[in-house]
Design a protein around this motif. Structure first.
Motif, PDB file in Angstrom:
ATOM      1  N   THR A 202       0.837  -1.193   0.000  1.00 52.03           N
ATOM      2  CA  THR A 202       0.000   0.000   0.000  1.00 52.03           C
ATOM      3  C   THR A 202       0.871   1.242   0.000  1.00 52.03           C
ATOM      4  O   THR A 202       1.882   1.309   0.701  1.00 52.03           O
ATOM      5  N   LYS A 388     -13.082  10.040   6.399  1.00 50.05           N
ATOM      6  CA  LYS A 388     -12.034   9.902   5.398  1.00 50.05           C
ATOM      7  C   LYS A 388     -12.309  10.773   4.182  1.00 50.05           C
ATOM      8  O   LYS A 388     -11.391  11.330   3.576  1.00 50.05           O
ATOM      9  N   ARG A 543      -7.224   6.538  -2.573  1.00 50.03           N
ATOM     10  CA  ARG A 543      -6.350   7.371  -1.744  1.00 50.03           C
ATOM     11  C   ARG A 543      -6.954   7.602  -0.367  1.00 50.03           C
ATOM     12  O   ARG A 543      -6.271   7.467   0.654  1.00 50.03           O
ATOM     13  N   GLU A 546      -7.222   4.524   1.767  1.00 46.09           N
ATOM     14  CA  GLU A 546      -5.889   4.000   2.045  1.00 46.09           C
ATOM     15  C   GLU A 546      -5.677   2.601   1.469  1.00 46.09           C
ATOM     16  O   GLU A 546      -5.026   1.747   2.069  1.00 46.09           O
TER      17      GLU A 546
END
Length: 568
Positions: A202, A388, A543, A546
């Motif tokens: 990641t 987020k 993005r 994550e």
């Protein structure tokens, strides 16, 4: 034997007749001439009869003896060994099974070694551009150059691991001819370094240091979003930019009616947005109508773009606005701005041109607007919130995506957005073109498969079956076909999509498109289509969720199509 005995008897008789003839006189000889003729005929008949009888006896004998002899030979003789040819084995003593196994294993090992030689040459040429890695391990100081160097290093590491794996296969194969191949796996030379096996980790993005601003809307001050250009993905980007404008102008954002625009309430959770903000900053058109007591009037209609036409809006769209009960003021452009060549503008420009004391202001279309792009398009967006991201698939769609992944794909899978419909003309108008022939696209996908080591690919596409069928036949891993999985049609026996069915969301094309985005955003590696806002929205979600990988890329990124058609 019988013929020989008959011949001897005839000879004796002939001798006897000859002797008798010599003792007689000439007169008696003439009297006995008829008698001699009779004897000759008799002897000739007897000889022929004896020969015929002997022939028939031989045939009967052979007819009885030969079948019995064949049966005896059949059951007592190994005919395979009788007719087999003994070919000597050159260079192998004895030609036993062990020699055969060794020869076969060595030939296979030679083929693998040739493959390794070719890959090592590729690796040597590749590393010439990555001999200096300047990656900083401080996440605060990560920049685009450092991320690029990190990608190079991880790709190098992945290829080294691939060569180590190939070398291990060669050694195992050679040792197998000696009967101790399994012992190799237990030896001290085995390697299980997690750093090597994690080929596409990641991406390490710094989300803590993003630039943020508060959104404190004034009561009874509204901004109506006008989004016209493109499809749902374009409208979501447009809506996110409207949030930024509403925060700058301290207004409540009004989501367009589903009779005018897409049914956003079916794919987004409006209440979730307000919960993340901690205040009522976004309302649906129905809520706005109630708050205005059905007095729906746009006090100022401001256009970001003036060309090719104000707000990128035609007469049909104006009719839709009036159809939901809105009355419009004069449409005006705040400046001269062309959609084909938008200027980069600052926050100060927006505040000075779009500020108003009027209660209801409409602003449109903002999809092509380039206002503080780095700020607006950063992961998480430009506005302060405790989630987020503000714009993401509704919880029902996210849960359905997770259930689909658990049912069909598993933890490690590649997601591919393969845009084709209407893309040929769109891409060929760009320099360079972004439309690739299917075989070339498959070759690029195979490179990512080798890097990611994923067993399955989720395919999100609008391509025809003829194209996806050809693509499926060409996408391989170690010589085996890698399945391209698409969402199946509704089946009551499958429960992964039960949530959508129970809430009346099944069969909605926009819900299905958002579901595709959510599934792609959950993948371990993503391959997108350059120039597609659908792809860009997936990358945005990856993005903020994550899930972004260092192996994420556009299809055939950095390569030109190997064939481009002429213009019309």
């Amino acid at each position: 034997l019988m013929e020989r005995e008959s011949s001897d008897e005839d000879a004796d008789q002939e001798n006897l007749i000859s002797q008798n003839a010599r003792s007689d006189d000439a007169v008696k000889s003439s009297n006995h001439s008829h008698h001699r003729s009779s004897l000759h005929v008799e002897r000739d008949l007897r000889r022929r009869f004896s020969a015929a009888a002997g022939g028939y006896k031989k045939r009967y004998f052979l007819a009885i003896v030969l079948p019995a002899l064949i049966l005896v030979l059949y059951f007592t003789t190994d005919l395979k060994n009788v007719f087999a040819m003994s070919i000597p084995k050159i260079g192998y003593h004895g030609g036993d099974a062990l020699s055969d196994r060794m020869r076969e294993s060595e030939l296979q090992a030679l083929n693998l070694l040739r493959q390794q030689e070719a890959e090592l040459f590729k690796l040597w040429n590749y590393t010439s551009s990555a001999n200096k890695l300047n990656y900083s391990h401080d996440p605060v100081n990560v920049n685009s150059s450092a991320i690029h160097n990190l990608d190079l290093f991880l790709d190098l590491k992945s290829q080294v691991f691939s060569q180590l794996s190939l070398n291990k296969r060669i050694q195992t194969l050679l040792l197998s001819s000696h009967g101790n191949g399994e012992a190799f796996h237990d030896s001290n030379y085995s390697f299980t370094d997690d750093g090597l096996t994690t080929r596409c980790p990641t991406a390490n993005r710094n989300l803590l240091g993003r630039r943020k601003m508060e959104w404190d809307p004034l009561p009874n001050k509204f901004l109506l979003a006008i989004c016209i250009s493109g499809q749902m993905s374009n409208h979501l980007i447009c809506l996110e930019k409207h949030m930024f404008f509403a925060a700058l102008l301290k207004r409540i954002l009004v989501i367009p009616s589903s009779k005018v625009d897409y049914a956003f309430h079916r794919v987004l959770d409006i209440d979730h947005i307000n919960t993340c903000l901690g205040k009522k900053a976004v309302v649906t058109f129905e809520e706005f109508s109630v708050m205005q007591k059905n007095h729906l009037h746009i006090d100022r209609f401001l256009c970001y773009f003036s060309s090719p036409q104000p707000c990128y809006m035609d007469d049909e769209y104006v009719k839709k606005l009036k159809g939901v009960g809105l009355s419009l003021s004069k449409v005006e452009s705040v400046w001269k701005e062309d959609v084909k060549s938008p200027r980069k503008t600052k926050v100060e420009d927006v505040v000075s041109k779009f500020s108003s004391n009027e209660a209801v202001v409409a602003v449109g279309d903002l999809f092509f607007a380039q206002v503080e792009e780095d700020w607006v398009m950063q992961p998480g967006g430009p506005i302060e919130h405790k989630c987020k991201t503000l714009i993401e698939p509704s919880r029902l769609i996210r849960l359905t995506a997770q259930r689909f992944v658990q049912t069909f794909l598993g933890k490690d899978f590649i997601a591919l957005h393969f845009r084709r419909h209407g893309f040929l003309k769109f891409c060929n108008a760009k320099q360079p073109s972004c439309f690739y022939p299917v075989p070339q696209a498959a070759e690029c996908i195979n490179r990512v498969i080798e890097r990611a080591n994923a067993p399955v690919i989720y395919l999100s596409t609008d391509a025809a079956e003829s194209e996806t069928g050809l693509l499926q036949s060409l996408v391989t891993r170690y010589g085996n076909t890698v399945p391209l999985v698409k969402r199946p049609a509704r089946n009551s026996a499958e429960k992964w999509d039960a949530l959508l069915y129970r809430h009346g969301l099944e069969g909605d094309s926009q819900v299905e498109a958002m579901l595709d985005k959510a599934i792609c955003a959950l993948s371990s590696v993503f391959i997108g289509s350059s120039g597609s806002t659908f792809t860009e929205d997936i990358l945005r979600l990856r993005r903020v969720w994550e899930s972004e990988s260092v192996c994420d890329e556009y299809l055939c990124e950095g390569r030109l199509p190997n064939y481009i058609a002429e213009d019309e």
